[in-house]
Design a protein around this motif. Structure first.
Motif, PDB file in Angstrom:
ATOM      1  N   ARG A  61     -14.163 -16.689  -8.635  1.00 49.61           N
ATOM      2  CA  ARG A  61     -14.998 -17.889  -8.428  1.00 49.61           C
ATOM      3  C   ARG A  61     -14.139 -19.133  -8.233  1.00 49.61           C
ATOM      4  NH1 ARG A  61     -18.840 -15.358 -12.115  1.00 49.61           N
ATOM      5  NH2 ARG A  61     -17.743 -16.273 -13.884  1.00 49.61           N
ATOM      6  N   GLN A  62     -12.949 -19.131  -8.828  1.00 46.12           N
ATOM      7  CA  GLN A  62     -12.028 -20.253  -8.624  1.00 46.12           C
ATOM      8  C   GLN A  62     -11.312 -20.161  -7.277  1.00 46.12           C
ATOM      9  OE1 GLN A  62      -9.423 -21.295 -12.039  1.00 46.12           O
ATOM     10  NE2 GLN A  62     -10.582 -19.761 -13.177  1.00 46.12           N
ATOM     11  N   ILE A  63     -11.168 -18.947  -6.763  1.00 46.35           N
ATOM     12  CA  ILE A  63     -10.396 -18.741  -5.533  1.00 46.35           C
ATOM     13  C   ILE A  63     -11.212 -19.060  -4.292  1.00 46.35           C
ATOM     14  CG2 ILE A  63      -9.288 -16.985  -4.084  1.00 46.35           C
ATOM     15  CD1 ILE A  63      -8.375 -15.627  -6.733  1.00 46.35           C
ATOM     16  N   VAL A  64     -12.402 -18.467  -4.170  1.00 44.96           N
ATOM     17  CA  VAL A  64     -13.180 -18.603  -2.935  1.00 44.96           C
ATOM     18  C   VAL A  64     -14.185 -19.756  -3.048  1.00 44.96           C
ATOM     19  CG1 VAL A  64     -12.914 -16.176  -2.367  1.00 44.96           C
ATOM     20  CG2 VAL A  64     -14.946 -16.916  -3.622  1.00 44.96           C
ATOM     21  N   ILE A  77      -5.395  -8.847  -4.013  1.00 44.84           N
ATOM     22  CA  ILE A  77      -6.031  -9.693  -3.009  1.00 44.84           C
ATOM     23  C   ILE A  77      -5.069 -10.809  -2.607  1.00 44.84           C
ATOM     24  CG2 ILE A  77      -8.382  -9.200  -3.773  1.00 44.84           C
ATOM     25  CD1 ILE A  77      -8.318 -11.926  -5.247  1.00 44.84           C
ATOM     26  N   PHE A  78      -5.233 -11.291  -1.373  1.00 48.24           N
ATOM     27  CA  PHE A  78      -4.360 -12.350  -0.871  1.00 48.24           C
ATOM     28  C   PHE A  78      -5.202 -13.313  -0.030  1.00 48.24           C
ATOM     29  CE2 PHE A  78      -2.070  -8.332  -1.154  1.00 48.24           C
ATOM     30  CZ  PHE A  78      -1.051  -8.653  -2.050  1.00 48.24           C
ATOM     31  N   PHE A  79      -5.689 -14.374  -0.654  1.00 53.85           N
ATOM     32  CA  PHE A  79      -6.383 -15.441   0.067  1.00 53.85           C
ATOM     33  C   PHE A  79      -5.399 -16.577   0.306  1.00 53.85           C
ATOM     34  CE2 PHE A  79      -9.874 -13.138  -1.803  1.00 53.85           C
ATOM     35  CZ  PHE A  79     -10.889 -13.239  -0.868  1.00 53.85           C
ATOM     36  N   HIS A  80      -5.493 -17.197   1.493  1.00 59.93           N
ATOM     37  CA  HIS A  80      -4.556 -18.261   1.843  1.00 59.93           C
ATOM     38  C   HIS A  80      -5.035 -19.613   1.300  1.00 59.93           C
ATOM     39  CE1 HIS A  80      -1.080 -19.742   3.767  1.00 59.93           C
ATOM     40  NE2 HIS A  80      -1.646 -20.238   4.850  1.00 59.93           N
ATOM     41  N   TYR A  81      -6.216 -20.038   1.728  1.00 57.87           N
ATOM     42  CA  TYR A  81      -6.825 -21.251   1.173  1.00 57.87           C
ATOM     43  C   TYR A  81      -7.902 -20.887   0.151  1.00 57.87           C
ATOM     44  CZ  TYR A  81      -4.633 -24.252   4.702  1.00 57.87           C
ATOM     45  OH  TYR A  81      -3.735 -24.944   5.478  1.00 57.87           O
ATOM     46  N   GLY A  82      -8.603 -19.810   0.394  1.00 59.55           N
ATOM     47  CA  GLY A  82      -9.644 -19.378  -0.538  1.00 59.55           C
ATOM     48  C   GLY A  82     -10.914 -20.195  -0.441  1.00 59.55           C
ATOM     49  N   THR A  98      -6.536  -9.137   2.675  1.00 60.33           N
ATOM     50  CA  THR A  98      -5.828 -10.362   3.051  1.00 60.33           C
ATOM     51  C   THR A  98      -6.746 -11.227   3.899  1.00 60.33           C
ATOM     52  OG1 THR A  98      -3.663  -9.278   3.026  1.00 60.33           O
ATOM     53  CG2 THR A  98      -3.844 -11.327   4.271  1.00 60.33           C
ATOM     54  N   VAL A  99      -6.960 -12.468   3.468  1.00 66.57           N
ATOM     55  CA  VAL A  99      -7.824 -13.394   4.196  1.00 66.57           C
ATOM     56  C   VAL A  99      -7.050 -14.691   4.434  1.00 66.57           C
ATOM     57  CG1 VAL A  99     -10.020 -14.624   4.249  1.00 66.57           C
ATOM     58  CG2 VAL A  99      -9.875 -12.397   3.112  1.00 66.57           C
ATOM     59  N   GLN A 100      -6.596 -14.879   5.661  1.00 69.24           N
ATOM     60  CA  GLN A 100      -5.857 -16.089   6.012  1.00 69.24           C
ATOM     61  C   GLN A 100      -6.869 -17.101   6.552  1.00 69.24           C
ATOM     62  OE1 GLN A 100      -2.478 -15.478   8.545  1.00 69.24           O
ATOM     63  NE2 GLN A 100      -1.525 -17.410   7.940  1.00 69.24           N
ATOM     64  N   ASP A 101      -7.536 -17.729   5.606  1.00 67.49           N
ATOM     65  CA  ASP A 101      -8.692 -18.574   5.931  1.00 67.49           C
ATOM     66  C   ASP A 101      -8.314 -20.041   6.119  1.00 67.49           C
ATOM     67  OD1 ASP A 101      -8.016 -18.769   3.238  1.00 67.49           O
ATOM     68  OD2 ASP A 101     -10.081 -19.051   2.570  1.00 67.49           O
ATOM     69  N   ASP A 102      -7.457 -20.301   7.118  1.00 64.05           N
ATOM     70  CA  ASP A 102      -7.236 -21.702   7.472  1.00 64.05           C
ATOM     71  C   ASP A 102      -8.571 -22.297   7.923  1.00 64.05           C
ATOM     72  OD1 ASP A 102      -4.738 -20.117   7.769  1.00 64.05           O
ATOM     73  OD2 ASP A 102      -3.841 -22.072   8.189  1.00 64.05           O
ATOM     74  N   ALA A 103      -9.198 -21.686   8.930  1.00 67.94           N
ATOM     75  CA  ALA A 103     -10.560 -22.040   9.312  1.00 67.94           C
ATOM     76  C   ALA A 103     -11.534 -21.256   8.430  1.00 67.94           C
ATOM     77  CB  ALA A 103     -10.798 -21.737  10.791  1.00 67.94           C
ATOM     78  N   ALA A 104     -12.817 -21.552   8.578  1.00 68.09           N
ATOM     79  CA  ALA A 104     -13.835 -20.935   7.731  1.00 68.09           C
ATOM     80  C   ALA A 104     -13.956 -19.438   7.990  1.00 68.09           C
ATOM     81  CB  ALA A 104     -15.183 -21.611   7.976  1.00 68.09           C
ATOM     82  N   VAL A 105     -14.104 -18.685   6.921  1.00 72.33           N
ATOM     83  CA  VAL A 105     -14.396 -17.245   6.991  1.00 72.33           C
ATOM     84  C   VAL A 105     -15.705 -17.020   6.241  1.00 72.33           C
ATOM     85  CG1 VAL A 105     -13.698 -14.939   6.237  1.00 72.33           C
ATOM     86  CG2 VAL A 105     -12.002 -16.514   7.192  1.00 72.33           C
ATOM     87  N   THR A 106     -16.665 -16.402   6.916  1.00 68.45           N
ATOM     88  CA  THR A 106     -17.960 -16.108   6.308  1.00 68.45           C
ATOM     89  C   THR A 106     -18.188 -14.602   6.351  1.00 68.45           C
ATOM     90  OG1 THR A 106     -18.815 -18.219   7.145  1.00 68.45           O
ATOM     91  CG2 THR A 106     -20.426 -16.622   6.353  1.00 68.45           C
ATOM     92  N   ILE A 107     -18.499 -14.038   5.199  1.00 64.95           N
ATOM     93  CA  ILE A 107     -18.777 -12.606   5.072  1.00 64.95           C
ATOM     94  C   ILE A 107     -20.170 -12.470   4.483  1.00 64.95           C
ATOM     95  CG2 ILE A 107     -18.064 -10.430   4.009  1.00 64.95           C
ATOM     96  CD1 ILE A 107     -15.202 -11.690   3.816  1.00 64.95           C
ATOM     97  N   GLY A 108     -21.041 -11.700   5.128  1.00 64.55           N
ATOM     98  CA  GLY A 108     -22.430 -11.606   4.712  1.00 64.55           C
ATOM     99  C   GLY A 108     -22.657 -10.727   3.496  1.00 64.55           C
TER     100      GLY A 108
END
Length: 223
Positions: A61-64, A77-82, A98-108
């Motif tokens: 919850r703190q990461i994403v 797990i490896f989030f870039h911005y989270g 691995t989620v390199q979320d510089d821009a927005a990443v949306t997962i349903g």
């Protein structure tokens, strides 16, 4: 005498530039602060035991930016911005997400990821000299890149070692075959695979397990 209006110059933060899809500096101090916080939280999560459920939930919850109930991430797990990632309910991710979320990443909702899934949003200039140096509006020479968002719909299953590239939308109900590199949009209810990933066919009612009794065994499909 005629009055002259001074033109207004809108100055965007580097994070606002990311979301606007224009060149930004990954080395910006504010961006580095976000990434450092998230990278450290990744390490905290990856040091937990699988049965430390509450601790893992608090860390994720703190990461994403947002996550629905019923999620489970095997880790590591490896989030870039989270904070740029939003995940729906009942999400499952196997080893090495691995989620390199510089821009927005949306997962349903109700998405299942196999091991070694990678989602990338940043894009670097194609020309090597532009990858190394671009002059910003103030005349400073910097390394700049840009990013495009990724959207994954509801009820998607991504097989092992899938890479989802920047700017891609995967529609609801898709299955992406193992080892695929997704470089363009995949329409809803598609089985797609390959490098580059292409649609193989539509997923239909004929794919139901009830037509595979030898695999269904003594289980029952819920109608």
């Amino acid at each position: 005498m005629p009055q002259h209006k001074e033109s207004m110059v809108i100055t965007m933060t580097e994070e606002e530039k990311i979301m606007a899809g224009v060149l930004f500096s990954p080395a910006d101090p504010e961006l580095k602060k976000i990434k450092l916080r998230t990278h450290n939280l990744n390490l905290d999560y990856n040091r937990t035991y699988e049965d430390e459920v509450e601790k893992r939930q608090e860390l994720i919850r703190q990461i994403v930016g947002e996550i629905g109930p019923g999620g489970f991430m095997q880790g590591p797990i490896f989030f870039h911005y989270g904070v740029h990632t939003r995940i729906g309910k009942n999400f499952f991710a196997n080893f090495n997400l691995t989620v390199q979320d510089d821009a927005a990443v949306t997962i349903g909702d109700h998405c299942n990821f196999g091991p070694n899934i990678t989602i990338v949003t940043p894009i670097h200039p194609m020309l090597p000299n532009e990858r190394d140096e671009i002059r910003d509006k103030d005349g400073n020479i910097k390394r700049l890149c840009y990013a495009k968002p990724v959207h994954i719909g509801n009820h998607c299953w991504l097989g092992a070692n899938v890479v989802v590239c920047s700017g891609v939308t995967i529609g609801d109900g898709c299955v992406i075959g193992a080892g695929s590199v997704v470089v363009k949009d995949i329409p809803p209810n598609s089985f797609a695979a390959g490098d580059p990933c292409t649609v193989i066919r539509e997923i239909t009612e004929k794919d139901s397990m009830k037509y595979k009794p030898e695999i269904l065994a003594d289980n029952q499909v819920i109608e």
